[in-house]
Design an enzyme around this catalytic site. Structure first.
Site, PDB file in Angstrom:
ATOM      1  NE  ARG A   1      -3.438  -0.134  -0.249  1.00  0.00           N
ATOM      2  CZ  ARG A   1      -4.956  -0.102  -0.305  1.00  0.00           C
ATOM      3  NH1 ARG A   1      -5.467  -1.577  -0.081  1.00  0.00           N
ATOM      4  NH2 ARG A   1      -5.502   0.819  -0.446  1.00  0.00           N
TER       5      ARG A   1
ATOM      6  CD  GLU B   1      13.988  -7.928  -2.982  1.00  0.00           C
ATOM      7  OE1 GLU B   1      13.292  -7.793  -1.924  1.00  0.00           O
ATOM      8  OE2 GLU B   1      13.595  -8.324  -3.887  1.00  0.00           O
TER       9      GLU B   1
ATOM     10  CG  HIS C   1      11.440  -1.020  -5.920  1.00  0.00           C
ATOM     11  ND1 HIS C   1       9.966  -0.950  -5.827  1.00  0.00           N
ATOM     12  CD2 HIS C   1      11.732  -0.734  -7.350  1.00  0.00           C
ATOM     13  CE1 HIS C   1       9.515  -1.112  -7.227  1.00  0.00           C
ATOM     14  NE2 HIS C   1      10.482  -0.985  -8.219  1.00  0.00           N
TER      15      HIS C   1
HETATM   16  C1  GRF Z   1      10.350  -8.269  -2.340  1.00  0.00           C
HETATM   17  O1  GRF Z   1      10.607  -8.751  -3.599  1.00  0.00           O
HETATM   18  C2  GRF Z   1      10.256  -6.902  -2.327  1.00  0.00           C
HETATM   19  O2  GRF Z   1      11.601  -6.184  -2.986  1.00  0.00           O
HETATM   20  C3  GRF Z   1       8.910  -6.243  -2.794  1.00  0.00           C
HETATM   21  O3  GRF Z   1       8.155  -7.333  -2.369  1.00  0.00           O
HETATM   22  C4  GRF Z   1       8.654  -8.584  -2.285  1.00  0.00           C
HETATM   23  C5  GRF Z   1       8.397  -9.053  -0.912  1.00  0.00           C
HETATM   24  O4  GRF Z   1       8.743 -10.362  -0.735  1.00  0.00           O
HETATM   25  N1  GRF Z   1       8.784  -5.115  -2.524  1.00  0.00           N
HETATM   26  P1  GRF Z   1       8.611 -10.914   0.888  1.00  0.00           P
HETATM   27  O5  GRF Z   1       7.312 -10.438   1.351  1.00  0.00           O
HETATM   28  O6  GRF Z   1       9.683 -10.066   1.700  1.00  0.00           O
HETATM   29  O7  GRF Z   1       9.134 -12.283   0.826  1.00  0.00           O
END
Ligand code: GRF
Length: 192
Positions: A96, A179, A114
């Site tokens: 959101r 990430e 992101h």
């Molecule tokens: C990740 O790829 C993040 O970059 C994006 O949404 C995804 C979330 O994955 N904003 P998780 O819920 O942390 O597994």
């Protein structure tokens, strides 16, 4: 950003909407000595978000807010954030868009991850777009949250090669692994 004093960790909330793989990773990081933050609150706009199970597992307070009325949801969120003395917010797959008003209250204290090399591919379906455009590189970015979507100052970014075999699913998986390293590194960079 304020520096750490003594052994006190900065009280942090994580906002999620889905799987929560970044959430669990941030929780684990927060429990290490080198983490400047502790995770004290988890918010979700989805009652069925899988990631909420980590709140139970790690005994962290969780709360679900219905964003149908964003004004009411955010008012309740701000009240709870204040009550719990939360000073920092990590968005981790939170789907959101927070209002200007909310962001102002936590100015410079909300960060997001992101799955693209921002400023490229703001918004959704980043991996699809990278593949369709035949990009050579994808990546992920941790950035400050401002009122303009995915446009705040970049804290850290990781570039990842796209191979001929990659499709949007394999690429998403590959990027997600990075990430999990990038988010804690960005948090450390902010406070240390
Ligand atoms: C990740 O790829 C993040 O970059 C994006 O949404 C995804 C979330 O994955 N904003 P998780 O819920 O942390 O597994």
């Amino acid at each position: 950003m304020e520096k750490l004093t003594g052994h006190k960790k900065i009280k942090t909330a994580v906002f999620i909407s889905g799987t929560g793989s970044n959430l669990i990773n941030i929780i684990k990081f927060s429990k290490t000595k080198r983490s400047p933050i502790s995770i004290n609150l988890i918010f979700s706009n989805m009652s069925k978000a899988k990631g909420l199970r980590y709140a139970n597992q790690f005994k962290i307070k969780k709360k679900i807010f219905n964003f149908k009325n964003i004004e009411i949801a955010e008012m309740k969120m701000l009240t709870l954030l204040e009550k719990q003395k939360i000073k920092f917010i990590c968005l981790a797959g939170f789907m959101r868009i927070l209002s200007k008003r909310f962001i102002k209250k936590f100015d410079g204290k909300i960060i997001n991850i992101h799955p693209s090399l921002l400023p490229k591919y703001k918004g959704l379906n980043t991996h699809d777009r990278a593949i369709k455009n035949k990009d050579k590189f994808a990546g992920c970015t941790v950035h400050y949250v401002t009122e303009k979507l995915d446009s705040g100052k970049i804290i850290l970014q990781k570039k990842i090669k796209i191979t001929a075999k990659d499709n949007s699913v394999s690429l998403a998986k590959k990027v997600l692994k990075h990430e999990h390293k990038l988010y804690p590194a960005a948090i450390k960079k902010i406070f240390n």
